[in-house]
Design a protein around this motif. Structure first.
Motif, mmCIF file in Angstrom:
data_model
loop_
_atom_site.group_PDB
_atom_site.id
_atom_site.type_symbol
_atom_site.label_atom_id
_atom_site.label_comp_id
_atom_site.label_asym_id
_atom_site.label_seq_id
_atom_site.Cartn_x
_atom_site.Cartn_y
_atom_site.Cartn_z
ATOM 1 N N VAL A 111 0.848 -1.194 0.000
ATOM 2 C CA VAL A 111 0.000 0.000 0.000
ATOM 3 C C VAL A 111 0.879 1.237 0.000
ATOM 4 O O VAL A 111 1.845 1.332 0.764
ATOM 5 N N MET A 112 0.549 2.173 -0.870
ATOM 6 C CA MET A 112 1.289 3.430 -0.994
ATOM 7 C C MET A 112 0.286 4.572 -0.814
ATOM 8 O O MET A 112 -0.611 4.753 -1.635
ATOM 9 N N THR A 113 0.420 5.330 0.276
ATOM 10 C CA THR A 113 -0.553 6.364 0.609
ATOM 11 C C THR A 113 0.126 7.718 0.709
ATOM 12 O O THR A 113 1.118 7.874 1.424
ATOM 13 N N ALA A 114 -0.408 8.692 -0.013
ATOM 14 C CA ALA A 114 0.138 10.050 0.056
ATOM 15 C C ALA A 114 -0.264 10.689 1.377
ATOM 16 O O ALA A 114 -1.436 10.736 1.725
ATOM 17 N N THR A 115 0.730 11.156 2.128
ATOM 18 C CA THR A 115 0.462 11.834 3.402
ATOM 19 C C THR A 115 0.607 13.346 3.273
ATOM 20 O O THR A 115 0.191 14.086 4.158
ATOM 21 N N LYS A 116 1.202 13.803 2.177
ATOM 22 C CA LYS A 116 1.370 15.238 1.942
ATOM 23 C C LYS A 116 1.415 15.493 0.443
ATOM 24 O O LYS A 116 2.159 14.830 -0.278
ATOM 25 N N ILE A 117 0.605 16.427 -0.029
ATOM 26 C CA ILE A 117 0.591 16.792 -1.450
ATOM 27 C C ILE A 117 0.606 18.314 -1.557
ATOM 28 O O ILE A 117 -0.275 18.982 -1.010
ATOM 29 N N GLU A 118 1.611 18.848 -2.227
ATOM 30 C CA GLU A 118 1.696 20.284 -2.479
ATOM 31 C C GLU A 118 1.761 20.525 -3.980
ATOM 32 O O GLU A 118 2.674 20.037 -4.653
ATOM 33 N N ILE A 119 0.800 21.243 -4.511
ATOM 34 C CA ILE A 119 0.791 21.616 -5.928
ATOM 35 C C ILE A 119 1.508 22.957 -6.090
ATOM 36 O O ILE A 119 1.391 23.841 -5.239
ATOM 37 N N ASP A 120 2.235 23.123 -7.191
ATOM 38 C CA ASP A 120 3.036 24.330 -7.445
ATOM 39 C C ASP A 120 4.042 24.545 -6.313
ATOM 40 O O ASP A 120 4.278 25.676 -5.872
ATOM 41 N N ALA A 121 4.638 23.455 -5.865
ATOM 42 C CA ALA A 121 5.609 23.524 -4.774
ATOM 43 C C ALA A 121 6.963 23.986 -5.284
ATOM 44 O O ALA A 121 7.315 23.795 -6.445
ATOM 45 N N SER A 122 7.748 24.590 -4.410
ATOM 46 C CA SER A 122 9.109 24.965 -4.775
ATOM 47 C C SER A 122 9.970 23.715 -4.850
ATOM 48 O O SER A 122 9.770 22.750 -4.104
ATOM 49 N N VAL A 123 10.928 23.718 -5.774
ATOM 50 C CA VAL A 123 11.797 22.564 -5.994
ATOM 51 C C VAL A 123 13.220 22.944 -5.604
ATOM 52 O O VAL A 123 13.749 23.954 -6.088
ATOM 53 N N PRO A 124 13.882 22.171 -4.729
ATOM 54 C CA PRO A 124 15.279 22.474 -4.374
ATOM 55 C C PRO A 124 16.151 22.568 -5.614
ATOM 56 O O PRO A 124 15.992 21.803 -6.571
ATOM 57 N N GLY A 125 17.079 23.495 -5.610
ATOM 58 C CA GLY A 125 17.892 23.756 -6.793
ATOM 59 C C GLY A 125 18.707 22.575 -7.273
ATOM 60 O O GLY A 125 18.995 22.453 -8.466
ATOM 61 N N ASN A 126 19.091 21.677 -6.353
ATOM 62 C CA ASN A 126 19.921 20.541 -6.740
ATOM 63 C C ASN A 126 19.155 19.225 -6.813
ATOM 64 O O ASN A 126 19.754 18.155 -6.896
#
Length: 243
Positions: A170-185
């Protein structure tokens, strides 16, 4: 030698990754998702999405218990357009796969990838059964005859249950952020790792059960009447009846 049947996870990605128009897998530029893994496999997975879904970065920490054996996984997967990299942090070797058939399909203006994904799911006995609310999100529900289920919202698998050979993951999303910032690396490929390069070959995949409605498998079918995908033409032919 029998060629491997495409995995359930790959099939689910076929429908959840290509649901948008204008060559963009997603309607949003970026997202960040955290998953909890349970069942026979326990652990965590994080997923960064960028460039409208063409760039994906996964980090997985998990433990799988099966048949009295325990396997620990610490793995990085990065996909940039049609190239996917996989390696274990701390090791000096990895794999790089170029998805040539997907590149060719996406360059064909007449091919409908969304229909292909749906037809593939249906051929593997997955059916869209309605909607359910998971984590406060109204999801499309896809169920298989063997009890596997995926709940999909906004082209994201909010929850997935896979059952096979008496096991359950089972794979369950516990956090979803749309238009999230992406780390530069986040999408940097390590320079000190030697990647073995291969190309994804359609001839290595069988799509069990995919055939023309009301017809028997073709004379070129592989073992157990499963049509073999030997070329891009064969792959695109799966949509013949859906147009």
């Amino acid at each position: 030698m029998k060629k491997p049947v495409i995995s359930l996870l790959a099939v689910l990605l076929a429908i959840t990754t290509f649901g948008q128009t204008n060559k963009r897998p997603y309607a949003y530029k970026s997202a960040y998702i955290e998953y909890e893994l349970s069942g026979n496999t326990t652990g965590k997975q994080t997923l960064h999405i960028d460039n409208w879904g063409w760039n994906r970065s996964e980090t997985t920490h998990s433990v799988t218990k099966m048949l009295g054996q325990k396997t620990e996984t610490h793995q990085r997967n990065i996909t940039i357009q049609y190239d996917s990299y996989q390696w274990v942090p701390g090791e000096k070797t990895g794999t790089k796969v170029h998805n040539q058939w997907l590149e060719d399909l996406m360059n064909d203006p007449t091919f409908d990838m969304e229909k292909f994904g749906e037809k593939t799911l249906e051929a593997l006995n997955f059916r869209k059964t309605g909607t359910e609310t998971i984590q406060g999100k109204v999801c499309d529900v896809w169920k298989s005859d063997i009890g596997s289920t995926s709940w999909v919202w906004n082209n994201i698998a909010v929850k997935t249950e896979l059952k096979f050979f008496g096991t359950k993951q089972v794979m369950t999303a516990t956090k979803i952020e749309i238009d999230a910032s992406v780390p530069g690396n986040e999408f940097d490929i390590p320079l000190d790792i030697k990647f073995t390069e291969t190309s994804l070959d359609p001839s290595q995949m069988n799509f069990e059960g995919i055939q023309e409605d009301g017809e028997s498998p073709s004379d070129t079918a592989g073992e157990n009447g499963v049509p073999e995908i030997k070329s891009l033409k064969d792959l695109k032919g799966l949509l013949k009846k859906s147009k």
